[in-house]
Design an enzyme around this catalytic site. Structure first.
Site, PDB file in Angstrom:
ATOM      1  N   HIS A   1      63.056  43.734  40.722  1.00  0.00           N
ATOM      2  CA  HIS A   1      63.775  44.063  39.367  1.00  0.00           C
ATOM      3  C   HIS A   1      63.096  43.652  38.298  1.00  0.00           C
ATOM      4  O   HIS A   1      62.255  42.673  38.100  1.00  0.00           O
ATOM      5  CB  HIS A   1      65.468  44.140  39.648  1.00  0.00           C
ATOM      6  CG  HIS A   1      65.684  42.494  39.719  1.00  0.00           C
ATOM      7  ND1 HIS A   1      65.555  41.652  38.621  1.00  0.00           N
ATOM      8  CD2 HIS A   1      66.544  42.046  40.909  1.00  0.00           C
ATOM      9  CE1 HIS A   1      66.057  40.387  39.133  1.00  0.00           C
ATOM     10  NE2 HIS A   1      66.634  40.646  40.410  1.00  0.00           N
TER      11      HIS A   1
ATOM     12  N   HIS B   1      62.421  39.757  37.904  1.00  0.00           N
ATOM     13  CA  HIS B   1      61.048  39.456  38.578  1.00  0.00           C
ATOM     14  C   HIS B   1      59.894  39.766  37.682  1.00  0.00           C
ATOM     15  O   HIS B   1      59.114  39.009  37.447  1.00  0.00           O
ATOM     16  CB  HIS B   1      60.891  40.011  39.962  1.00  0.00           C
ATOM     17  CG  HIS B   1      62.051  39.644  40.848  1.00  0.00           C
ATOM     18  ND1 HIS B   1      62.860  40.842  41.533  1.00  0.00           N
ATOM     19  CD2 HIS B   1      62.373  38.619  41.300  1.00  0.00           C
ATOM     20  CE1 HIS B   1      63.844  40.206  42.251  1.00  0.00           C
ATOM     21  NE2 HIS B   1      63.646  38.808  42.227  1.00  0.00           N
TER      22      HIS B   1
ATOM     23  N   CYS C   1      82.630  26.944  56.931  1.00  0.00           N
ATOM     24  CA  CYS C   1      83.248  28.254  56.979  1.00  0.00           C
ATOM     25  C   CYS C   1      82.876  29.161  57.668  1.00  0.00           C
ATOM     26  O   CYS C   1      81.693  29.487  57.619  1.00  0.00           O
ATOM     27  CB  CYS C   1      83.658  28.641  55.511  1.00  0.00           C
ATOM     28  SG  CYS C   1      84.375  30.295  55.505  1.00  0.00           S
TER      29      CYS C   1
ATOM     30  N   CYS D   1      81.793  32.354  55.676  1.00  0.00           N
ATOM     31  CA  CYS D   1      80.511  32.094  54.787  1.00  0.00           C
ATOM     32  C   CYS D   1      79.379  31.865  55.453  1.00  0.00           C
ATOM     33  O   CYS D   1      78.270  31.883  54.984  1.00  0.00           O
ATOM     34  CB  CYS D   1      80.994  30.935  53.677  1.00  0.00           C
ATOM     35  SG  CYS D   1      82.368  31.197  52.713  1.00  0.00           S
TER      36      CYS D   1
ATOM     37  N   CYS E   1      88.765  27.261  53.125  1.00  0.00           N
ATOM     38  CA  CYS E   1      87.651  27.742  52.377  1.00  0.00           C
ATOM     39  C   CYS E   1      88.267  28.501  51.093  1.00  0.00           C
ATOM     40  O   CYS E   1      88.976  29.294  51.152  1.00  0.00           O
ATOM     41  CB  CYS E   1      87.041  28.867  53.152  1.00  0.00           C
ATOM     42  SG  CYS E   1      85.635  29.916  52.019  1.00  0.00           S
TER      43      CYS E   1
ATOM     44  N   HIS F   1      87.157  32.518  51.496  1.00  0.00           N
ATOM     45  CA  HIS F   1      87.990  33.310  52.353  1.00  0.00           C
ATOM     46  C   HIS F   1      89.435  32.877  52.704  1.00  0.00           C
ATOM     47  O   HIS F   1      90.482  33.525  53.478  1.00  0.00           O
ATOM     48  CB  HIS F   1      87.223  33.071  53.704  1.00  0.00           C
ATOM     49  CG  HIS F   1      85.801  33.733  53.598  1.00  0.00           C
ATOM     50  ND1 HIS F   1      84.619  33.101  53.315  1.00  0.00           N
ATOM     51  CD2 HIS F   1      85.446  34.928  53.859  1.00  0.00           C
ATOM     52  CE1 HIS F   1      83.739  34.138  53.446  1.00  0.00           C
ATOM     53  NE2 HIS F   1      84.177  35.054  53.943  1.00  0.00           N
TER      54      HIS F   1
ATOM     55  N   LYS G   1      74.743  39.876  33.878  1.00  0.00           N
ATOM     56  CA  LYS G   1      73.745  38.905  34.289  1.00  0.00           C
ATOM     57  C   LYS G   1      72.847  39.763  35.516  1.00  0.00           C
ATOM     58  O   LYS G   1      73.631  40.502  36.196  1.00  0.00           O
ATOM     59  CB  LYS G   1      74.372  37.678  35.046  1.00  0.00           C
ATOM     60  CG  LYS G   1      73.329  36.659  35.156  1.00  0.00           C
ATOM     61  CD  LYS G   1      74.033  35.358  35.528  1.00  0.00           C
ATOM     62  CE  LYS G   1      74.569  35.432  36.893  1.00  0.00           C
ATOM     63  NZ  LYS G   1      74.955  34.010  37.181  1.00  0.00           N
TER      64      LYS G   1
ATOM     65  N   LYS H   1      69.395  38.022  41.487  1.00  0.00           N
ATOM     66  CA  LYS H   1      68.970  38.571  42.466  1.00  0.00           C
ATOM     67  C   LYS H   1      70.232  39.378  43.503  1.00  0.00           C
ATOM     68  O   LYS H   1      70.039  40.121  44.102  1.00  0.00           O
ATOM     69  CB  LYS H   1      68.569  37.586  43.648  1.00  0.00           C
ATOM     70  CG  LYS H   1      67.114  37.290  42.911  1.00  0.00           C
ATOM     71  CD  LYS H   1      66.533  35.855  43.790  1.00  0.00           C
ATOM     72  CE  LYS H   1      65.451  35.374  42.997  1.00  0.00           C
ATOM     73  NZ  LYS H   1      64.851  34.118  43.571  1.00  0.00           N
TER      74      LYS H   1
END
Length: 538
Positions: free
Chosen positions: A28, A31, A137, A140, A162, A165, A313, A316
């Site tokens: 994108h 990069h 977790c 995660c 967590c 979660h 922002k 990635k």
RNA sequence: GCCUGCAUAGCUCAGUCGGUGAGAGCGCCGCACUCAUAAUGCGGAGGUCCCAAGUUCGAGUCUUGGUGCAGGUACCA
């Protein structure tokens, strides 16, 4: 791959890297931003006559790639191959990125060397086997830090949750290999101290300093819960942590442990260009790994900021916004490359918008620069039949232009070549373009042309020569940023027969007045940057 | 929560050691010009320098507090 500059100097090449990009998805804007910066920087140094090595590539191991591939029903290698060949390499080609090499972390030339590097560290006692035990977790699929956990309430009273979660964490234990990163904090701080320019910009340097001053923990450098990676040489149950694998590309690509001569001729990098999201890996872990293995440290780490698209922002994990190809299909590759480095101060966050690009394109590229080339070529054609006349009547006004050019060249070379501040360098070049426009308006050659006296003809010739010779220098200075349009201008000025290919022009000589010989054939070609009337929806 | 940084014309930003009426580019308005891509040049309008208090002869520039925004707070990359 493009040939490096012909003016080979003895010793090491000027070696520049981009990060190797994680091939989880298609490239994108972010990069493209870093890669264009690297391309411009290296093209600039090539035009300084230096031997240059510009490396980019892809990072293909790790759990995320594995998962993405699985979800697509293909092997991780197949997934990477497809993305690299169909998305990444074609985009760099499209953007005229003249990288000298492209390394993939799944290549044997890389993985073999990574194993050797890590084995070396192991043999030196820099790596030890340890256990990691901590709150994990399941949601995660990662370990949490004690500090970020929440106290449970209600049915979870007494348990820790967590924060994402809101589920109780489990205490898990895993065996890993650790790198003795903790022993390098003082050495790193000493290096930052002794080399103030090691981390750019200042804000990035400060963040690293305050982080390292807090002390460092050892780094776990292996994983045993998945197998998409480089196996640890002495223990097949583990793969090398993807970041260690990835960072080593900067060494393996230039012949580490493979070709000492090549390695010595390039390594270490003079400039690692990175996004600020990966600052710590490059400014802390990477130098520590090199120290541990007795290798020299890079010249500097230059971090660029976030690209904000529509106020959001660009990262990635957030692919909102516009794709590079959407932009180039409307504005062209040159304008795209130019805009990224012109509009945003390198190192700072900056916002990208279609509207701003359109406005700057019209004002600076079409009206100021393109139109200057157009009016000068038109007048040489109209008043001198396209044969560049001689300047025989220089006065104060011409002197001011000569000085303006010398100043612009010096400033641009210092800012771009030395300081990696593209915006300021472009500013200097475009200030000069503005100066030349002003010079022509003041001299009013179209009025001088109405007088047939020898004195008037000499003045007219001088004015047009001065303008054309100014453009010759601008073509040289803008070539690293905008290769295609600069080439068009070079051809329009008829410069090549006398001066040679544009890519061979030295920036150091760009400010020498009078290089474009009288008699050159000037032709008015198509507009360098045609006005774009439409405002297509992005 | 804690740490760091930032908040200046419609927009994007510069403002060094505190000191003559606060700057640039773009946009907007006017004038000049006509070689040129309805381009160029010159001029003009436009700002409670986030808020409050304080230090000082004097603060956009220093101190404290507040508000807002961003980043960091290590092993997804």
């Amino acid at each position: 791959m493009v040939a490096t500059g012909s003016g080979t100097k003895s010793g090491k090449a000027f070696y520049v890297t981009t990060p190797i990009y994680y091939v989880n998805d298609a490239p994108h804007l972010g990069h493209a931003y870093t890669t264009v910066a690297g391309d411009v920087l290296t093209r600039w140094h090539r035009q300084r006559g230096e031997r240059v090595w510009f490396l980019t590539g892809t990072d293909e191991h790790g759990q995320k790639v594995l998962r993405t591939a699985e979800s697509k029903g293909v092997s991780p290698q197949e997934w990477c191959d497809k993305l690299v060949e169909e998305a990444w390499k074609p985009l760099w080609q499209h953007l005229e990125i003249a990288n000298d090499d492209f390394i993939r972390t799944t290549e044997k030339r890389h993985t073999d060397r990574v194993r050797e590097f890590v084995q070396d560290l192991y043999d030196k006692g820099e790596i030890y086997k340890g256990g990691y035990e901590g709150p994990y977790c399941v949601g995660c699929e990662e370990y949490k830090l004690p500090g970020e956990l929440l106290e449970g309430t209600g049915e979870n009273a007494g348990k820790q949750l967590c924060p994402i979660h809101k589920r109780p964490v489990e205490i898990l234990k895993e065996e890993n290999y650790f790198f003795r990163l903790s022993e390098y904090a003082d050495k790193l701080l000493a290096h930052y101290e002794a080399n103030p320019g090691f981390i750019q910009p200042e804000s990035a340097r400060n963040e690293v300093l305050s982080f390292v001053r807090q002390g460092l923990q050892d780094l776990s450098i292996s994983r045993s819960t998945f197998d998409w990676g480089v196996p640890v040489p002495w223990d097949d149950e583990h793969v090398i942590y993807v970041w260690v694998d990835a960072l080593l590309n900067y060494a393996t690509a230039v012949g580490y442990n493979q070709n000492q001569e090549t390695f010595d001729a390039s390594f270490p990098a003079d400039v690692h260009l990175i996004g600020k999201d990966i600052l710590r890996f490059h400014a802390v872990i990477w130098p520590a790994l090199l120290m541990a293995n007795g290798l020299p440290l890079p010249g500097r780490i230059v971090a660029n900021g976030w690209l904000l698209v529509g106020g959001e922002k660009m990262s990635k994990s957030n692919l909102t916004g516009i794709s590079p190809r959407q932009i180039t299909s409307h504005f062209g590759v040159d304008a795209f490359r130019w805009y990224l480095l012109r509009a945003i101060a390198y190192g700072q966050d900056g916002s990208f918008s279609w509207e701003d690009l359109a406005a700057r394109y019209t004002s600076e590229l079409a009206n100021d620069y393109g139109n200057l080339a157009s009016r000068v070529a038109a007048m040489v054609g109209k008043y001198f039949d396209g044969v560049l006349p001689e300047a025989s009547a220089d006065g104060d006004a011409e002197q001011a232009v000569h000085e303006g050019l010398a100043k612009a060249v010096a400033e641009a070379d210092r800012k771009i070549g030395d300081d990696v501040e593209f915006q300021a360098g472009l500013q200097a070049i475009f200030d000069f373009v503005k100066q030349v426009n002003g010079y022509i308006s003041e001299q009013e050659p179209w009025k001088v042309a109405k007088d047939d006296s020898p004195e008037a003809r000499a003045r007219l010739a001088t004015i047009l020569y001065t303008a054309a010779e100014s453009l010759r220098a601008v073509a040289v200075l803008l070539h690293p940023f905008m290769p295609a349009s600069s080439q068009k201008l070079w051809e329009s000025l008829g410069a090549e027969p006398a001066l040679g290919p544009l890519a061979d022009q030295r920036v150091q000589e760009a400010g020498e007045w009078g290089r474009l010989p009288a008699g050159s054939t000037v032709t008015k070609g198509a507009a360098l940057f045609p006005r774009l009337e439409e405002q297509p929806g992005a």
